[in-house]
Scaffold this motif. Structure first.
Motif: not given
Ligand SMILES: [Zn+2]
Ligand SMILES: [Zn+2]
Length: 142
Positions: A74-75, A13-14, A8-9, A57, A60-61
Motif C-alpha cells: 500500500w501507499c 503519489s504512487v 494509482r493509489c 512513487g 512510498e510503497i
C-alpha cells in the motif's frame, strides 16, 4: 504493442501501469482479504510480475507479509491499497478497484467457504482454491 492500463493509489503519489491481459480474474472472499481491505470481498486481477510497472512513487510503497505467499502493499502516505505479491505463484494481484479503466471480467470466486457476501452470479464458487494453486479444487453451491 500490448494494451496498457494506468493505476494509482488513493492520493496519487504512487502510479503504475499494467500491460497485456491478466492470467486470471475473480473475487476472493477470504478472511484475510476482508480484514485487510475492510470490505466484504476483494476483486482481484492476477498478472505476471513483468506486466506490472510502478512509474511513480515506488519509495512510498510499504508492505506487510502475514503469510509467505501474500505480500500486501500500500501507499504509506494515504494508506491506499495497491497490490498483493504472491511469490509462490509468480503472480501479482492488482486490485481491480485501483485500475479503473481496466474491465474486470471475473471468472471464479475463491475461498467461498469464508464468504460474508453471497454473490449469485453463476460463476464457479471454489471452497478454497483451484488444485493448481494448492487448494482442494472443491466447488460449493452459491
Ligand atoms: Zn497514496
Ligand atoms: Zn483473499
Amino acid at each position: 504493442m500490448s494494451k496498457t492500463y494506468e493505476g494509482r493509489c488513493f492520493c496519487g503519489s504512487v502510479e503504475f501501469v499494467v500491460s497485456g491481459e491478466p492470467e486470471a480474474m475473480g473475487y476472493c472472499h477470504c478472511e484475510s482479504c476482508r480484514s485487510w481491505s475492510a470490505g466484504p470481498v476483494n476483486a482481484f486481477t492476477l498478472w505476471k510480475p513483468e506486466a506490472v510497472k510502478v512509474t511513480r512513487g515506488a519509495g512510498e510503497i510499504v508492505e506487510f507479509h502475514k503469510t509467505d505467499n501474500s505480500h500486501r502493499k500500500w501507499c504509506r502516505k494515504c494508506g491506499g491499497h495497491l497490490f498483493t505479491d504472491h511469490p509462490q505463484w509468480g503472480l501479482i494481484d492488482v486490485y481491480a478497484a485501483v485500475i479503473p479503466d481496466f474491465t474486470h471480467k471475473p471468472g471464479v470466486h475463491v475461498h467461498y467457504q469464508e464468504t460474508r457476501l453471497r454473490m449469485k452470479d453463476g460463476l464457479p464458487k471454489m471452497k478454497d482454491l483451484p488444485k493448481e494453486m494448492g487448494g482442494s479444487g472443491q466447488v460449493l453451491a452459491e
